[in-house]
Enzyme design. Sequence first.
Site, short mmCIF file in Angstrom:
data_model
loop_
_atom_site.label_atom_id
_atom_site.label_comp_id
_atom_site.label_asym_id
_atom_site.label_seq_id
_atom_site.Cartn_x
_atom_site.Cartn_y
_atom_site.Cartn_z
CB CYS A 63 45.17 40.56 19.92
SG CYS A 63 44.09 41.94 20.30
CD1 TRP A 96 48.62 44.50 14.80
CD2 TRP A 96 49.75 42.73 15.52
NE1 TRP A 96 48.41 44.39 16.15
CE2 TRP A 96 49.09 43.31 16.62
CE3 TRP A 96 50.54 41.59 15.75
CZ2 TRP A 96 49.19 42.80 17.91
CZ3 TRP A 96 50.63 41.09 17.03
CH2 TRP A 96 49.97 41.68 18.09
NE ARG A 129 49.44 52.07 19.64
CZ ARG A 129 50.72 52.32 19.91
NH1 ARG A 129 51.14 53.55 20.07
NH2 ARG A 129 51.58 51.34 20.02
CB THR A 131 44.54 48.34 17.01
OG1 THR A 131 43.38 49.02 16.53
CG2 THR A 131 45.37 49.31 17.84
CB VAL A 132 44.24 43.13 15.16
CG1 VAL A 132 44.97 43.15 13.85
CG2 VAL A 132 45.16 42.74 16.31
CD GLU A 147 36.20 48.95 20.97
OE1 GLU A 147 37.22 49.66 20.97
OE2 GLU A 147 36.05 48.00 21.78
CB SER A 148 37.23 43.85 20.19
OG SER A 148 37.44 44.49 21.43
CE1 TYR A 194 47.85 44.43 26.14
CE2 TYR A 194 45.90 43.53 27.20
CZ TYR A 194 46.84 43.48 26.19
OH TYR A 194 46.79 42.50 25.25
#
Length: 313
Positions: A63, A96, A129, A131-132, A147-148, A194
């Site tokens: 990711c 995941w 969702r 998410t990672v 949130e990255s 994406y």
Amino acid sequence: MLIHGKWADNWHPVQATDEKGGFVRQTSSFRHWITPDGSAGITGHAGFKAEADRYHLYVALICPWASRTLMARKLKGLESIISLSIVEPWLLEQGWHFGHCLDSTIDHLHGVEWAHQLYTKADPDFTGRATVPILWDKKNQTIVNNESADILRMFNSAFGSLAQSTLDLYPKKHQEYIDELNIKMYDTLNNGVYRAGFATTQESYTEAVCTVFKTLHDLEHLLSDQRDFLCGQDMTEADIRLFVTLIRFDVAYHGLFKCNLYQLKDFTLLNQYIKRMLNYPGVKDTVNINHIKEGYYSIRALNPTGIVPIGPM
Ligand SMILES: N[C@@H](CCC(=O)N[C@@H](CS)C(=O)NCC(=O)O)C(=O)O
């Protein structure tokens, strides 16, 4: 995805679409900030003080968003104070999974099997969702932030002398320019690939691919004045955000996401730039090409047979 804390079976990797069939990414739901004294950050609540051995990072090596945070943890020298678990590269029926695939780990903190179980631990009624990346607080037993972009920034500034490196990924003198680059690169490139890959109409696909390559050409031009990194001689968070997309380009986005006007190796300066980034101490350790390939080509909605291509060389 989770609906009121229960896993819904009709999980699909295409998160949502707009009226033109374009891919729409879910907004992140946990937005607290770690700060040096535990006071409230830009969003969310107070109570998340920077301390050693208090926070745990969950990532997928496939990711790009999670890899931003992994790179920041490495480059800031936070590895000994922020522990890490790595999911397996495949998006399975329940999202995941933790396990024993090479270079993945179990969930070192809770021993759960699926990442979605972390979301329901933090919020038993969670809808959304799973998410990672996920940044977990061992003290409050909750998700600090998923949130990255936030995690990248707080890893840079929150931990002070607990961080072994003084590298500043968001230096004052470049902040305005970094913000500008981030906005442009997010929509047209980081998320643009994406939007191309998950488009459900020809029109939205074509629009997305054209913006991807327009931005790559613009970046190639930007690098033509001999600068080492996007802001000049200093590597910043803008480089991390660009690199995680570029390193996935030829192995995943060119084929699976049909971003195939050119390969990245056709851009001379961007190609040199990737090599420069890869040679920057620590960066290579955060890249796992096998996970990237396995992971993207496991997205059954885009690749029903699950066959992973051998190339490119
Ligand atoms: N806004 C998030 C996006 C994270 C994201 O979309 N991660 C993907 C992996 S690349 C994910 O976990 N997807 C699982 C899903 O959509 O169910 C961030 O930047 O941190």
